[in-house]
Write a protein that holds these residues in place. Structure first.
Motif, PDB file in Angstrom:
ATOM      1  N   ARG A  65       0.825  -1.212   0.000  1.00 59.03           N
ATOM      2  CA  ARG A  65       0.000   0.000   0.000  1.00 59.03           C
ATOM      3  C   ARG A  65       0.857   1.259   0.000  1.00 59.03           C
ATOM      4  O   ARG A  65       1.910   1.314   0.625  1.00 59.03           O
ATOM      5  N   LEU A  66       0.392   2.255  -0.741  1.00 63.69           N
ATOM      6  CA  LEU A  66       0.923   3.605  -0.614  1.00 63.69           C
ATOM      7  C   LEU A  66      -0.009   4.388   0.302  1.00 63.69           C
ATOM      8  O   LEU A  66      -1.207   4.090   0.362  1.00 63.69           O
ATOM      9  N   PRO A  67       0.512   5.360   1.020  1.00 59.30           N
ATOM     10  CA  PRO A  67      -0.339   6.094   1.962  1.00 59.30           C
ATOM     11  C   PRO A  67      -1.578   6.663   1.278  1.00 59.30           C
ATOM     12  O   PRO A  67      -1.489   7.388   0.289  1.00 59.30           O
ATOM     13  N   GLY A  68      -2.747   6.293   1.807  1.00 58.04           N
ATOM     14  CA  GLY A  68      -3.991   6.855   1.303  1.00 58.04           C
ATOM     15  C   GLY A  68      -4.482   6.268   0.001  1.00 58.04           C
ATOM     16  O   GLY A  68      -5.506   6.708  -0.530  1.00 58.04           O
ATOM     17  N   LEU A  69      -3.770   5.284  -0.560  1.00 55.02           N
ATOM     18  CA  LEU A  69      -4.154   4.699  -1.838  1.00 55.02           C
ATOM     19  C   LEU A  69      -4.298   3.185  -1.711  1.00 55.02           C
ATOM     20  O   LEU A  69      -3.471   2.535  -1.065  1.00 55.02           O
ATOM     21  N   ASN A  70      -5.307   2.651  -2.358  1.00 52.30           N
ATOM     22  CA  ASN A  70      -5.459   1.199  -2.464  1.00 52.30           C
ATOM     23  C   ASN A  70      -5.071   0.788  -3.878  1.00 52.30           C
ATOM     24  O   ASN A  70      -5.831   0.965  -4.823  1.00 52.30           O
ATOM     25  N   LEU A  71      -3.874   0.234  -4.021  1.00 52.07           N
ATOM     26  CA  LEU A  71      -3.375  -0.219  -5.317  1.00 52.07           C
ATOM     27  C   LEU A  71      -3.122  -1.722  -5.305  1.00 52.07           C
ATOM     28  O   LEU A  71      -2.216  -2.237  -5.976  1.00 52.07           O
ATOM     29  N   THR A  72      -3.931  -2.439  -4.530  1.00 54.15           N
ATOM     30  CA  THR A  72      -3.729  -3.871  -4.367  1.00 54.15           C
ATOM     31  C   THR A  72      -3.784  -4.610  -5.692  1.00 54.15           C
ATOM     32  O   THR A  72      -3.071  -5.601  -5.885  1.00 54.15           O
ATOM     33  N   SER A  73      -4.596  -4.145  -6.627  1.00 55.62           N
ATOM     34  CA  SER A  73      -4.705  -4.853  -7.905  1.00 55.62           C
ATOM     35  C   SER A  73      -3.389  -4.848  -8.671  1.00 55.62           C
ATOM     36  O   SER A  73      -3.161  -5.728  -9.516  1.00 55.62           O
ATOM     37  N   LEU A  74      -2.506  -3.888  -8.389  1.00 50.27           N
ATOM     38  CA  LEU A  74      -1.220  -3.803  -9.072  1.00 50.27           C
ATOM     39  C   LEU A  74      -0.053  -4.196  -8.178  1.00 50.27           C
ATOM     40  O   LEU A  74       0.926  -4.776  -8.663  1.00 50.27           O
ATOM     41  N   LEU A  75      -0.117  -3.882  -6.900  1.00 46.95           N
ATOM     42  CA  LEU A  75       0.989  -4.175  -5.988  1.00 46.95           C
ATOM     43  C   LEU A  75       0.779  -5.438  -5.172  1.00 46.95           C
ATOM     44  O   LEU A  75       1.675  -5.874  -4.456  1.00 46.95           O
ATOM     45  N   ASP A  76      -0.420  -6.037  -5.256  1.00 43.48           N
ATOM     46  CA  ASP A  76      -0.778  -7.238  -4.514  1.00 43.48           C
ATOM     47  C   ASP A  76      -0.846  -6.928  -3.016  1.00 43.48           C
ATOM     48  O   ASP A  76      -0.842  -5.765  -2.610  1.00 43.48           O
ATOM     49  N   VAL A  77      -0.878  -7.961  -2.209  1.00 45.38           N
ATOM     50  CA  VAL A  77      -1.134  -7.791  -0.777  1.00 45.38           C
ATOM     51  C   VAL A  77       0.145  -7.657   0.032  1.00 45.38           C
ATOM     52  O   VAL A  77       0.107  -7.486   1.250  1.00 45.38           O
ATOM     53  N   GLY A  78       1.299  -7.753  -0.631  1.00 46.02           N
ATOM     54  CA  GLY A  78       2.548  -7.701   0.106  1.00 46.02           C
ATOM     55  C   GLY A  78       3.199  -9.068   0.167  1.00 46.02           C
ATOM     56  O   GLY A  78       3.080  -9.891  -0.747  1.00 46.02           O
TER      57      GLY A  78
END
Length: 486
Positions: A65-78
């Motif tokens: 995650r980036l602060p304040g952004l949900n980009l899970t579809s591109l960065l996955d869950v970690g």
């Protein structure tokens, strides 16, 4: 429905849905543990049958995650812990002799996964392409310069994955002689590096999205990153192998909060502080910036998004700019900041000081490297194509614009099938039509080497606009100010 495919190590079991068979997280190399953690990748060790019906481990990394952004579809869950994370996932419609696309994910060389939901290959397989998406080592294991260890280990992982594709993709219906590599952000930088440094014969074509061949670190710059990690961990770099993955991930997260100045020996920071890791010019894989050594026989498509830096401006908001602060920021990139600011203002690239800085930063990190890569390759016998993605997201009151990563839902044709969170991509007639157009261009390039618009040549340096106002254009005069600036 289960499907079995036999490859060099044994049998892999995949899952078929609506005519597309997905094989998830097949190891292409041995687990990078023990003595192999900071070594070159080695052949996989599994045999028998591999259950590839579910996604497996990912490289050690912090949250996606980036602060304040949900980009899970591109960065996955970690980080999904497990040793066998050097893996490839394959989507295929079956058959034989099909073009192959191999995707290298982004994430600033410290995060991301090839099994993120936004990188599913169903649409490519539906259109007759075998899609392969890979994981590789990140952060310290993948890219830190460590005395006694080879540099660019994450890039060597990517080469090992391509060698695995060469040897095994026919079993999945792919043509090993018709492979196109593509990647975005760190993945795009990786692709440019592979075009310059990978062994011949592993791929025929390459697509570099929001990357370029001008981002490699010098050895002194890479050493400065390592020195910062040594100071934080209190451990000599030679002993990093004794530090747990948990502690190395925490150290990388700490490093991301530091304003580390990578201007070393008069060489500017090629990533403007957005990433601390990247390819290293080590005299082995790279003798210089990749843009100076692009393979002449590889067909290349390269491009960027119109408002790349807006993603970071939304995720990492800064205090309001005044004219002096803008001039200071631009002075770190160009010796004549006043001329640059005036040129971008005259070109209509920003109505506010913050918008001007975002436009200048977009060109410095993404637009100019794409231009230089196209120029460097355009005189080669293999074709060169260039694009700029211009569709603007309505999210955050329009402040995202055509930001970094926004083209990916259109490339993978997932605007109707995946929730892209903070990117704000609505599922409507406009976005579906644009996704159909852009996805088809990537498919056509993989199949024939022609995405459907004119080649970029020294005599006709055209850029295809991918967005609501399609067509071709040329660069504005403001970009000429970067000539000779490194």
């Amino acid at each position: 429905m289960d499907r079995l495919v036999r490859i060099d190590r044994g049998t892999v079991r995949g899952d078929e849905v609506d005519g597309v068979v997905a094989f998830k997280s097949i190891p292409y190399a041995a687990a990078p543990v023990g003595a192999g953690r900071f070594a070159l990748p080695q052949p996989p060790t599994w045999s028998g049958e591999w259950d590839a019906r579910q996604s497996g481990p990912t490289a050690p990394q912090a949250s996606g995650r980036l602060p304040g952004l949900n980009l899970t579809s591109l960065l996955d869950v970690g980080w999904v812990a497990g040793p066998d994370y050097l893996s490839a996932s394959v989507w295929t419609p079956g058959g034989g002799g099909l073009p192959v696309l191999v995707f290298v994910h982004g994430g600033a060389f410290v995060g991301g996964s090839g099994t993120a939901s936004g990188y599913g290959g169903t649409a490519f397989a539906r259109d007759g392409v075998v899609l392969v998406s890979i994981n590789y080592r990140l952060g310290v294991p993948g890219f830190a310069a460590i005395p006694g260890a080879p540099n660019n280990r994450g890039l060597y992982d990517q080469i090992a994955a391509l060698q695995w594709v060469r040897e095994n993709i026919a079993a999945f219906g792919g043509d090993p002689d018709n492979v196109t590599i593509f990647g975005e952000s760190a993945g795009g930088i990786s692709v440019a590096t592979l075009v310059a440094g990978a062994p011949e014969g592993l791929f025929r074509r390459a697509i570099c999205e929001s990357g370029g061949g001008s981002h490699a670190l010098t050895e002194p710059q890479a050493a400065a990153v390592t020195a910062a990690l040594v100071g934080h961990l209190g451990v000599p770099a030679e002993d990093f192998a004794e530090v747990s993955d948990v502690d190395l991930v925490a150290a990388v997260a700490w490093l991301g909060t530091q304003r580390l100045d990578l201007r070393v020996d008069g060489v500017a920071d090629p990533l403007m502080g957005l990433a601390k890791f990247g390819p290293v010019i080590d005299g082995d894989l790279l003798d210089g910036q990749p843009v100076g050594a692009l393979a002449p026989g590889v067909e290349v498509m390269v491009g960027n998004n119109a408002d790349e830096i807006n993603l970071y401006a939304v995720a990492l908001p800064a205090p309001p700019l005044d004219a002096d602060a803008l001039r200071l920021a631009v002075s770190r990139l160009h010796p004549d900041p006043d001329a640059v600011v005036e040129a971008y203002r005259s070109a209509g690239r920003g109505g506010t000081l913050a918008e001007l800085l975002a436009a200048i930063g977009t060109d410095y990190v993404f637009g100019i490297p794409a231009l230089r890569m196209a120029d460097a390759h355009a005189a080669q016998p293999a074709g060169t194509w260039r694009y700029e993605f211009t569709w603007r997201s309505p999210a955050y009151e329009g402040r995202l614009g055509a930001c970094h990563g926004l083209e990916l839902p259109f490339v993978f044709d997932t605007v109707s099938t995946v929730d892209h969170g903070s990117l704000g991509v609505p599922d409507n007639d406009e976005t579906r039509a644009l996704a159909t157009e852009i996805h088809a261009a990537w498919v056509a390039f993989a199949l024939t080497g022609d995405p459907g618009w004119p080649r970029y040549t020294p005599a006709d340096p055209v850029v295809r606009r991918l967005g609501p106002d399609p067509g071709t254009a040329v660069d504005g005069p403001e970009r000429s100010l970067w000539s000779g600036i490194r």
